[in-house]
Design a protein around this motif. Structure first.
Motif, short mmCIF file in Angstrom:
data_model
loop_
_atom_site.label_atom_id
_atom_site.label_comp_id
_atom_site.label_asym_id
_atom_site.label_seq_id
_atom_site.Cartn_x
_atom_site.Cartn_y
_atom_site.Cartn_z
N ARG A 97 -16.85 -7.17 -10.11
CA ARG A 97 -16.64 -6.21 -9.01
C ARG A 97 -15.01 -7.03 -8.81
NH1 ARG A 97 -20.26 -3.97 -4.15
NH2 ARG A 97 -21.18 -2.47 -5.63
N ARG A 98 -15.44 -8.34 -8.60
CA ARG A 98 -13.18 -9.29 -8.88
C ARG A 98 -13.42 -8.63 -7.06
NH1 ARG A 98 -9.91 -8.51 -14.40
NH2 ARG A 98 -11.35 -8.33 -15.64
N LEU A 99 -13.71 -9.73 -6.54
CA LEU A 99 -13.33 -9.40 -5.19
C LEU A 99 -12.67 -10.09 -4.55
CD1 LEU A 99 -17.50 -10.18 -3.84
CD2 LEU A 99 -16.63 -8.36 -3.86
N LEU A 100 -11.15 -11.23 -5.47
CA LEU A 100 -11.37 -11.45 -5.45
C LEU A 100 -9.37 -10.53 -5.20
CD1 LEU A 100 -10.31 -15.42 -6.77
CD2 LEU A 100 -10.88 -14.90 -4.58
N SER A 101 -9.51 -9.58 -5.94
CA SER A 101 -8.95 -7.52 -6.52
C SER A 101 -9.09 -7.72 -4.53
CB SER A 101 -8.80 -8.04 -7.38
OG SER A 101 -9.76 -6.73 -7.04
N MET A 102 -8.05 -6.36 -4.62
CA MET A 102 -8.86 -5.44 -3.76
C MET A 102 -9.03 -4.08 -4.52
SD MET A 102 -4.82 -4.83 -1.60
CE MET A 102 -4.29 -4.74 -3.60
N GLY A 103 -9.43 -4.17 -5.74
CA GLY A 103 -10.46 -3.28 -7.11
C GLY A 103 -9.36 -2.31 -8.20
N CYS A 104 -9.58 -0.95 -8.12
CA CYS A 104 -8.68 -0.65 -8.42
C CYS A 104 -8.81 0.98 -7.93
CB CYS A 104 -9.41 -0.19 -9.90
SG CYS A 104 -10.41 -1.54 -11.50
N PRO A 105 -7.74 1.86 -8.54
CA PRO A 105 -7.92 3.48 -8.19
C PRO A 105 -8.45 4.30 -8.37
CG PRO A 105 -6.09 2.44 -9.87
CD PRO A 105 -6.97 1.31 -9.88
N VAL A 106 -9.44 5.12 -7.80
CA VAL A 106 -10.19 5.36 -6.81
C VAL A 106 -9.89 6.72 -7.20
CG1 VAL A 106 -11.40 3.89 -5.03
CG2 VAL A 106 -10.13 6.62 -4.64
N LEU A 107 -10.75 7.63 -7.22
CA LEU A 107 -10.64 9.37 -7.69
C LEU A 107 -9.50 9.84 -6.53
CD1 LEU A 107 -11.45 11.72 -10.16
CD2 LEU A 107 -13.07 12.42 -8.37
N GLY A 108 -8.72 10.53 -6.81
CA GLY A 108 -7.77 11.00 -6.54
C GLY A 108 -6.36 10.24 -5.71
N TYR A 109 -6.50 9.73 -6.19
CA TYR A 109 -5.38 8.52 -5.75
C TYR A 109 -4.47 8.02 -6.75
CZ TYR A 109 -6.25 8.62 -0.97
OH TYR A 109 -6.74 8.88 0.70
N GLY A 124 1.69 -8.38 -13.72
CA GLY A 124 1.35 -9.85 -13.23
C GLY A 124 2.50 -10.32 -12.55
N GLU A 125 3.24 -9.14 -12.24
CA GLU A 125 4.84 -8.33 -11.71
C GLU A 125 4.89 -8.10 -10.79
OE1 GLU A 125 8.75 -7.76 -13.73
OE2 GLU A 125 7.51 -6.69 -14.88
N VAL A 126 4.85 -8.99 -8.93
CA VAL A 126 4.75 -8.61 -8.26
C VAL A 126 6.01 -7.82 -7.39
CG1 VAL A 126 5.19 -9.67 -5.89
CG2 VAL A 126 3.73 -10.97 -7.21
N GLY A 127 5.33 -6.99 -6.78
CA GLY A 127 5.58 -5.48 -6.42
C GLY A 127 5.58 -4.83 -5.29
N GLN A 128 5.94 -3.84 -4.54
CA GLN A 128 5.27 -3.18 -3.57
C GLN A 128 4.14 -2.04 -4.08
OE1 GLN A 128 6.78 -0.25 0.22
NE2 GLN A 128 8.04 -1.63 -1.10
N ILE A 129 3.10 -1.69 -3.24
CA ILE A 129 2.43 -0.69 -3.63
C ILE A 129 2.82 0.54 -3.77
CG2 ILE A 129 -0.45 0.09 -3.44
CD1 ILE A 129 -0.55 -2.74 -2.61
N LEU A 130 2.78 1.77 -4.70
CA LEU A 130 2.69 2.83 -4.23
C LEU A 130 2.00 3.55 -4.66
CD1 LEU A 130 6.22 1.76 -4.23
CD2 LEU A 130 6.96 3.57 -5.62
N VAL A 131 1.63 4.54 -3.62
CA VAL A 131 0.38 5.28 -4.07
C VAL A 131 1.07 7.30 -3.74
CG1 VAL A 131 -1.41 6.23 -2.93
CG2 VAL A 131 -0.41 4.37 -2.65
N LYS A 132 0.40 7.97 -5.35
CA LYS A 132 0.70 9.39 -4.56
C LYS A 132 -0.37 9.80 -4.49
CE LYS A 132 3.86 11.15 -7.69
NZ LYS A 132 3.66 11.74 -9.05
N ALA A 133 -0.65 11.04 -3.99
CA ALA A 133 -1.88 11.66 -3.68
C ALA A 133 -1.28 13.45 -2.98
CB ALA A 133 -2.70 10.98 -2.40
N ASP A 134 -2.70 14.01 -2.42
CA ASP A 134 -2.09 15.25 -1.78
C ASP A 134 -1.89 15.41 -0.61
OD1 ASP A 134 -2.21 17.92 -1.43
OD2 ASP A 134 -3.86 17.88 -1.68
N PRO A 135 -0.46 15.37 -0.03
CA PRO A 135 0.63 15.36 1.33
C PRO A 135 -0.94 16.53 2.69
CG PRO A 135 2.34 15.08 0.17
CD PRO A 135 0.63 15.61 -1.03
N GLY A 136 -1.00 15.84 4.12
CA GLY A 136 -1.74 16.16 4.27
C GLY A 136 -3.47 16.40 4.42
N ARG A 137 -3.57 15.53 3.23
CA ARG A 137 -5.22 15.93 2.54
C ARG A 137 -5.34 14.11 2.08
NH1 ARG A 137 -7.88 20.07 1.61
NH2 ARG A 137 -9.29 19.14 0.09
#
Length: 273
Positions: A97-109, A124-137
């Motif tokens: 589970r590597r609890l120091l991490s937030m985990g991995c992308p789940v189904l649908g994201y 290893g490079e630090v940047g902003q988290i971007l998320v793509k999914a289904d707007p409104g859902r």
């Protein structure tokens, strides 16, 4: 499923409630986890039936090890925000589970760490988290009656979260800090979480918050606020000395102040403002 709801979180009543109601799942944040770790040992708490405890915001590895030794309730790290509707990142249900991490992308994201132009960064490079999914859902359609804020947050189908992180070679995401929390010291960006994680290595420290304070020379400098475990003696100088051994000079807090507790949101997040 049945759910047990209490008026507020109580570290002394949490496990007795879980035992009494035979709860199998629980949801917490890092602050309640630390509060539970600060409680005296009670062997009766190990009679719980919790098989999974989700939480947000990582503890130190030492605290994770102590949790496993004392309570034996398996932890699962996750990450999400109101705008994402659900939880785009979670620790795997199976395998490490590597609890120091937030985990991995789940189904649908779809999740990536991106640079200022939206380009995906290398592991290893630090940047902003971007998320793509289904707007409104599975992500929001937008902010209510605020098209300007919506346009700034959703660009080219990607939700710009304002959270900074990096991803490793195996797809695990590691939180660094909120964009708005970054301390800008004389042109150098400082992630408060890096300093906080170093101070949390000290066994007597129960919790810590690092914030930027105005400075005539450098515009802004880091200052640490520390909550110490009961009956523990700790000095500001000993904390600063620990920081000097672990951090670059410009990241060392200008001062350490001790607090009885921190102002928090209803879910236990520290209100740094």
């Amino acid at each position: 499923a049945s759910m047990v709801v209490s008026p507020r979180f109580s570290p002394s009543r949490f496990f007795p409630l879980a035992v009494r109601h035979q709860a199998t799942m629980a949801a917490l944040f890092s602050a309640p986890l630390r509060m539970l770790l600060s409680q005296p040992d009670d062997p009766s708490w190990r009679s719980h039936r919790l098989r999974n405890v989700t939480f947000a915001i990582a503890l130190s590895q030492q605290q994770f090890d102590e949790w496993d030794r004392r309570f034996g309730a398996r932890l699962q790290h996750l990450w999400g925000m109101t705008e994402t509707v659900g939880l785009p990142l979670m620790s795997p249900l199976y395998g490490p589970r590597r609890l120091l991490s937030m985990g991995c992308p789940v189904l649908g994201y779809e999740v990536k760490v991106a640079g200022d132009g939206g380009e995906q960064l290398a592991p290893g490079e630090v940047g902003q988290i971007l998320v793509k999914a289904d707007p409104g859902r599975t992500v929001m359609k937008g902010y209510f009656k605020n098209p300007q804020a919506t346009a700034e947050t959703i660009r080219d189908g990607w939700l710009y979260t304002g959270d900074n992180a990096y991803c490793d070679e195996e797809g695990f995401f590691y939180f660094v800090d909120r964009n708005k929390d970054l301390i800008k010291r004389g042109g150098e960006n400082i992630a408060p979480s890096e300093i906080e994680n170093v101070i949390k290595e000290i066994p007597a420290v129960q919790d810590v918050a690092v914030v930027g304070v105005p400075d005539d020379m450098y515009d802004e400098v880091p200052q640490a606020y520390v909550v110490v475990q009961d009956d523990c003696q700790l000095t500001a100088e000993s904390i600063l000395e620990h920081c000097r051994n672990k951090l670059s000079k410009y990241k060392i807090p200008v001062a350490v102040l001790f607090c009885a507790d921190f102002p928090r949101t209803s879910v236990g997040k520290i209100q740094k403002h």
